[in-house]
Write an enzyme that holds these catalytic residues in place. Structure first.
Site, PDB file in Angstrom:
ATOM      1  N   GLU A 150       0.825  -1.211   0.000  1.00 36.46           N
ATOM      2  CA  GLU A 150       0.000   0.000   0.000  1.00 36.46           C
ATOM      3  C   GLU A 150       0.857   1.259   0.000  1.00 36.46           C
ATOM      4  O   GLU A 150       1.798   1.392   0.785  1.00 36.46           O
ATOM      5  CB  GLU A 150      -0.910   0.010   1.233  1.00 36.46           C
ATOM      6  CG  GLU A 150      -1.822   1.219   1.297  1.00 36.46           C
ATOM      7  CD  GLU A 150      -2.672   1.267   2.557  1.00 36.46           C
ATOM      8  OE1 GLU A 150      -3.500   2.185   2.691  1.00 36.46           O
ATOM      9  OE2 GLU A 150      -2.506   0.369   3.414  1.00 36.46           O
ATOM     10  N   GLU A 248     -12.024   2.820   2.660  1.00 38.24           N
ATOM     11  CA  GLU A 248     -11.226   2.891   3.885  1.00 38.24           C
ATOM     12  C   GLU A 248     -11.325   4.336   4.375  1.00 38.24           C
ATOM     13  O   GLU A 248     -10.404   5.141   4.236  1.00 38.24           O
ATOM     14  CB  GLU A 248      -9.774   2.487   3.632  1.00 38.24           C
ATOM     15  CG  GLU A 248      -9.022   2.255   4.931  1.00 38.24           C
ATOM     16  CD  GLU A 248      -7.561   1.879   4.694  1.00 38.24           C
ATOM     17  OE1 GLU A 248      -7.098   0.903   5.318  1.00 38.24           O
ATOM     18  OE2 GLU A 248      -6.887   2.576   3.919  1.00 38.24           O
TER      19      GLU A 248
END
Length: 272
Positions: A150, A248
């Site tokens: 990520e 998210e």
């Protein structure tokens, strides 16, 4: 089939919601159940405090979870610790059926800050990170799972994190060249650190294993900030992406109704 029941089939994406950031007044298992009942897949963070049997019993589809507990990409001891904890994470992921395990450029501690900040990333560090990620990809191949690296931002949320930009994670993942190590392209972080999201996702598309979203500023649901999320959704589809898009993000309004509204806004933005 109702619109809420079709949340996992809007166009070509699988929509997932991070259970760590919505319904925050509810126990974690109740959050997972609410997300699942709304028709979304579920993502989790730290698995060490969770019961895999209880998670599996809900019947939710889990698309990703944190893939390590400790370690880093650049030191020999840190790399060994990362691989050891990643192997333990695979066991948990197998029990709940999560196919993707999330990594960062280094271990993150309280408040998302790096355990060991790195002010300057050297060429030697890049080579060490590449070697570590090659080991990670081999581990994923051996167990039939996929790790995703990520990107983060260092301006607001994660100062001192090495290999944080999407350009960095793309460089590392493409250099490893394995289907068992792909990018988790977090567009919230990319908007803060790099911008030009549509061109970024087109460039990164061959190496993207997951996409995460939250609006900027504020890290809340689509429609609360500056990003034109329907345009991003169309660009993803036009680029041939048919994988997970995960919310998210925090709900901009409190309570269960606020989280319900956040999930609805996310669904609307990514339903083509």
């Amino acid at each position: 089939m109702s619109e809420r029941q079709r949340a996992d089939q809007p166009g070509s994406f699988t929509l997932a919601v991070c259970s760590e950031m919505v319904y925050l007044d509810e126990p974690h298992l109740d959050r997972v159940k609410r997300i699942h009942d709304a028709g979304f897949a579920v993502e989790i963070w730290d698995w060490t405090t969770k019961d895999p049997a209880a998670l599996a019993a809900i019947g939710a589809r889990y698309t990703s979870m944190t893939g390590y507990v400790s370690g880093d990409l650049i030191t020999p001891a840190g790399a060994d610790a990362l691989l050891e904890s990643a192997e333990a994470a695979i066991g948990f992921a197998t029990r709940i059926g999560a196919p993707a395990l999330n990594l960062h450029g280094t271990g993150l501690g309280e408040g998302g800050l790096p355990v060991t900040p790195v002010p300057v990333v050297t060429g030697e560090m890049w080579l060490a990170a590449l070697r570590t990620l090659e080991r990670v990809a081999t581990l994923g191949e051996r167990h039939g799972v996929r790790f995703v690296l990520e990107n983060l931002n260092t301006e607001v949320d994660h100062p001192g994190t090495p290999f944080a930009r999407a350009a960095d994670t793309l460089a590392l993942v493409s250099a490893v060249g394995s289907p068992h190590l792909l990018m988790n392209l977090d567009l919230y972080h990319a908007q803060i650190g790099e911008g030009n999201l549509i061109e970024l996702l087109r460039r990164a598309r061959p190496w993207v294993g997951e996409v995460q979203v939250a609006d900027v500023p504020g890290r809340c649901e689509p429609g609360t900030g500056e990003v034109a999320w329907p345009a991003v959704a169309r660009a993803l589809a036009e680029a041939g992406y048919d994988g997970v898009v995960a919310l998210e993000a925090f709900a901009s309004r409190p309570g269960i109704a606020g989280s319900d509204a956040a999930l609805d806004a996310f669904r609307s933005a990514f339903t083509l």
